[in-house]
Design a protein around this motif. Structure first.
Motif, PDB file in Angstrom:
ATOM      1  N   THR A 170       0.852  -1.192   0.000  1.00  0.00           N
ATOM      2  CA  THR A 170       0.000   0.000   0.000  1.00  0.00           C
ATOM      3  C   THR A 170       0.891   1.247   0.000  1.00  0.00           C
ATOM      4  OG1 THR A 170      -0.064   0.236   2.405  1.00  0.00           O
ATOM      5  CG2 THR A 170      -1.656  -1.286   1.417  1.00  0.00           C
ATOM      6  N   ASN A 171       0.235   2.400   0.086  1.00  0.00           N
ATOM      7  CA  ASN A 171       0.978   3.652   0.229  1.00  0.00           C
ATOM      8  C   ASN A 171       0.812   4.205   1.648  1.00  0.00           C
ATOM      9  OD1 ASN A 171      -1.667   4.378   0.112  1.00  0.00           O
ATOM     10  ND2 ASN A 171      -1.348   6.182  -1.157  1.00  0.00           N
ATOM     11  N   LEU A 172       0.681   3.294   2.618  1.00  0.00           N
ATOM     12  CA  LEU A 172       0.390   3.686   4.005  1.00  0.00           C
ATOM     13  C   LEU A 172       1.462   4.613   4.566  1.00  0.00           C
ATOM     14  CD1 LEU A 172      -1.258   3.447   6.590  1.00  0.00           C
ATOM     15  CD2 LEU A 172       0.004   1.347   7.130  1.00  0.00           C
ATOM     16  N   ARG A 173       1.013   5.806   4.912  1.00  0.00           N
ATOM     17  CA  ARG A 173       1.868   6.792   5.579  1.00  0.00           C
ATOM     18  C   ARG A 173       1.019   7.398   6.689  1.00  0.00           C
ATOM     19  NH1 ARG A 173       6.285  10.536   4.220  1.00  0.00           N
ATOM     20  NH2 ARG A 173       6.589   9.507   2.207  1.00  0.00           N
ATOM     21  N   LEU A 174       1.546   7.426   7.915  1.00  0.00           N
ATOM     22  CA  LEU A 174       0.731   7.834   9.054  1.00  0.00           C
ATOM     23  C   LEU A 174       0.321   9.304   8.987  1.00  0.00           C
ATOM     24  CD1 LEU A 174       2.454   5.928  11.997  1.00  0.00           C
ATOM     25  CD2 LEU A 174       0.528   5.241  10.578  1.00  0.00           C
ATOM     26  N   THR A 175       0.975  10.084   8.161  1.00  0.00           N
ATOM     27  CA  THR A 175       0.594  11.495   8.020  1.00  0.00           C
ATOM     28  C   THR A 175      -0.428  11.706   6.908  1.00  0.00           C
ATOM     29  OG1 THR A 175       2.485  11.803   6.542  1.00  0.00           O
ATOM     30  CG2 THR A 175       2.807  12.353   8.866  1.00  0.00           C
ATOM     31  N   ILE A 232      21.267  -0.535   6.851  1.00  0.00           N
ATOM     32  CA  ILE A 232      19.898  -0.702   6.341  1.00  0.00           C
ATOM     33  C   ILE A 232      18.873  -0.699   7.476  1.00  0.00           C
ATOM     34  CG2 ILE A 232      19.921  -3.229   6.361  1.00  0.00           C
ATOM     35  CD1 ILE A 232      18.427  -0.984   3.640  1.00  0.00           C
ATOM     36  N   THR A 233      19.257  -1.221   8.649  1.00  0.00           N
ATOM     37  CA  THR A 233      18.322  -1.248   9.776  1.00  0.00           C
ATOM     38  C   THR A 233      18.034   0.157  10.295  1.00  0.00           C
ATOM     39  OG1 THR A 233      20.245  -1.697  11.162  1.00  0.00           O
ATOM     40  CG2 THR A 233      18.853  -3.565  10.590  1.00  0.00           C
ATOM     41  N   LEU A 234      19.043   1.019  10.278  1.00  0.00           N
ATOM     42  CA  LEU A 234      18.828   2.399  10.715  1.00  0.00           C
ATOM     43  C   LEU A 234      17.942   3.149   9.722  1.00  0.00           C
ATOM     44  CD1 LEU A 234      21.511   1.558  12.330  1.00  0.00           C
ATOM     45  CD2 LEU A 234      21.907   4.009  12.473  1.00  0.00           C
ATOM     46  N   LEU A 235      18.138   2.864   8.427  1.00  0.00           N
ATOM     47  CA  LEU A 235      17.292   3.506   7.411  1.00  0.00           C
ATOM     48  C   LEU A 235      15.838   3.070   7.571  1.00  0.00           C
ATOM     49  CD1 LEU A 235      16.978   5.182   4.805  1.00  0.00           C
ATOM     50  CD2 LEU A 235      17.464   3.094   3.519  1.00  0.00           C
ATOM     51  N   ILE A 236      15.621   1.779   7.826  1.00  0.00           N
ATOM     52  CA  ILE A 236      14.245   1.285   8.001  1.00  0.00           C
ATOM     53  C   ILE A 236      13.610   1.921   9.236  1.00  0.00           C
ATOM     54  CG2 ILE A 236      12.913  -0.778   8.560  1.00  0.00           C
ATOM     55  CD1 ILE A 236      14.913  -2.377   6.854  1.00  0.00           C
ATOM     56  N   GLN A 237      14.385   2.006  10.325  1.00  0.00           N
ATOM     57  CA  GLN A 237      13.847   2.629  11.544  1.00  0.00           C
ATOM     58  C   GLN A 237      13.487   4.086  11.305  1.00  0.00           C
ATOM     59  OE1 GLN A 237      15.708   5.068  13.412  1.00  0.00           O
ATOM     60  NE2 GLN A 237      14.240   5.223  15.099  1.00  0.00           N
ATOM     61  N   ASN A 286       6.617   6.701   7.232  1.00  0.00           N
ATOM     62  CA  ASN A 286       6.280   6.060   5.959  1.00  0.00           C
ATOM     63  C   ASN A 286       6.300   4.541   6.175  1.00  0.00           C
ATOM     64  OD1 ASN A 286       5.918   5.263   3.340  1.00  0.00           O
ATOM     65  ND2 ASN A 286       7.425   6.661   2.478  1.00  0.00           N
ATOM     66  N   VAL A 287       5.186   4.026   6.677  1.00  0.00           N
ATOM     67  CA  VAL A 287       5.105   2.614   7.054  1.00  0.00           C
ATOM     68  C   VAL A 287       5.247   1.706   5.831  1.00  0.00           C
ATOM     69  CG1 VAL A 287       3.661   0.868   8.164  1.00  0.00           C
ATOM     70  CG2 VAL A 287       3.655   3.213   9.010  1.00  0.00           C
ATOM     71  N   ALA A 288       4.664   2.107   4.719  1.00  0.00           N
ATOM     72  CA  ALA A 288       4.727   1.277   3.503  1.00  0.00           C
ATOM     73  C   ALA A 288       6.168   1.100   3.033  1.00  0.00           C
ATOM     74  CB  ALA A 288       3.886   1.926   2.407  1.00  0.00           C
ATOM     75  N   SER A 289       6.901   2.185   2.964  1.00  0.00           N
ATOM     76  CA  SER A 289       8.287   2.115   2.506  1.00  0.00           C
ATOM     77  C   SER A 289       9.147   1.290   3.463  1.00  0.00           C
ATOM     78  CB  SER A 289       8.840   3.534   2.370  1.00  0.00           C
ATOM     79  OG  SER A 289      10.175   3.505   1.960  1.00  0.00           O
ATOM     80  N   ALA A 290       8.980   1.520   4.773  1.00  0.00           N
ATOM     81  CA  ALA A 290       9.760   0.773   5.767  1.00  0.00           C
ATOM     82  C   ALA A 290       9.443  -0.719   5.692  1.00  0.00           C
ATOM     83  CB  ALA A 290       9.475   1.309   7.165  1.00  0.00           C
ATOM     84  N   SER A 291       8.161  -1.046   5.508  1.00  0.00           N
ATOM     85  CA  SER A 291       7.779  -2.462   5.410  1.00  0.00           C
ATOM     86  C   SER A 291       8.376  -3.103   4.163  1.00  0.00           C
ATOM     87  CB  SER A 291       6.252  -2.583   5.378  1.00  0.00           C
ATOM     88  OG  SER A 291       5.688  -2.061   6.548  1.00  0.00           O
TER      89      SER A 291
END
Length: 290
Positions: free
Chosen positions: A40-45, A247-252, A260-265
């Motif tokens: 999805t494009n899920l972003r909390l904002t 990569i873990t710091l970028l995801i966090q 940006n939950v979609a991108s992190a997931s």
């Protein structure tokens, strides 16, 4: 089914149910929700969420941030794990060659492994401080001048690697020592009778016999090392200038700072896919070699 068997089955179900609920709530549901979010494009904002298929994955793979963090992670993995293996194997060989080692000595070697990641990061942050850190002071005494361990982009990655080697070499040492102590002595005795010297014994006998143990140790270490987050976050927070942005710091940062939950997931599942493929190839090779 008799009454006793049915009663036993119900009792087993009662014991199993709490564990199943725990796994469902803490592991399976978050994993499935994260997989859903990655499509999805899920972003909390953003108030609107819609299904976008593989668009999020395409956006992540085409982004320079993901590729540069993945490159930094590969550098970190190769350098840290290679050093941990060489030092751990050398320590294991030395312990194996000793007739007797005190248990306290082995316990002392395990201390870095037992320290919490945050405390490890804080300890090394203090030791590498360019103003009052003991390592910086030692560098000055050796005539190296003031080294900016945590401010210089290249030295900061070196600092992260040194810290990881200090903490995880005992893990490699432990597995390799167990493997060495399980090798058959008669093979070494026969090789010595044939005139093999120390290096020949190591290269032609020890390493081939240890091949499976070494591959398994490296595979486990890669799986653990790719998830490194706490120590690096405390030590450098990915800086300076993203020089240690694993990569873990970028995801966090993408998930909890940019929301940006979609991108992190999507990033998380790409890394998971990469680790799964590497692990499958490694273990398949080990099993095929007997």
């Amino acid at each position: 089914m008799t009454g006793a068997q049915a009663r036993s089955g119900r009792q087993g179900l009662l014991f199993f149910a709490p564990a199943a609920v725990f796994l469902l709530v803490t592991l399976i549901y978050p994993l499935l929700f994260s997989l859903y979010a990655s499509f999805t494009n899920l972003r909390l904002t953003s108030p609107i969420t819609r299904f976008v298929g593989f668009d999020t994955y395409a956006m992540v793979l085409s982004g320079s941030l993901f590729r540069s963090s993945l490159f930094l992670t590969v550098i970190f993995l190769v350098a840290a794990i290679a050093l941990e293996f060489v030092i751990g194997f050398a320590l294991a060989l030395s312990f194996k060659s000793m007739r007797r080692t005190h248990p306290i000595l082995r316990a002392l070697l395990m201390l870095p492994l037992m320290a919490t990641p945050v405390s490890v990061g804080l300890i090394w942050k203090l030791m590498l401080n360019s103003d009052f850190g003991i390592i910086s002071y030692a560098g000055q005494q050796l005539g190296l001048g003031t080294l900016l361990w945590l401010a210089d982009p290249m030295l900061s990655m070196v600092s992260v690697i040194i810290m990881d080697v200090w903490q995880w070499t005992p893990f490699m040492f432990l597995i390799l020592l167990a493997g060495l102590e399980g090798l058959p002595e008669d093979v070494f005795e026969a090789a010595e009778v044939d005139g093999s010297r120390s290096f020949n014994l190591l290269w032609n006998v020890t390493l081939p016999l240890m091949a499976r143990i070494i591959v398994i140790a490296l595979a486990f270490r890669i799986m653990f090392a790719i998830a490194t987050f706490d120590t690096v976050f405390v030590l450098t927070k990915g800086g300076p200038a993203r020089a240690t942005d694993l990569i873990t710091l970028l995801i966090q940062r993408e998930g909890l700072v940019n929301l940006n939950v979609a991108s992190a997931s999507a990033m998380s599942f790409l890394v998971l896919l990469l680790v799964t493929i590497l692990s499958a190839i490694t273990f398949k090779r080990v099993m095929s070699n007997g």
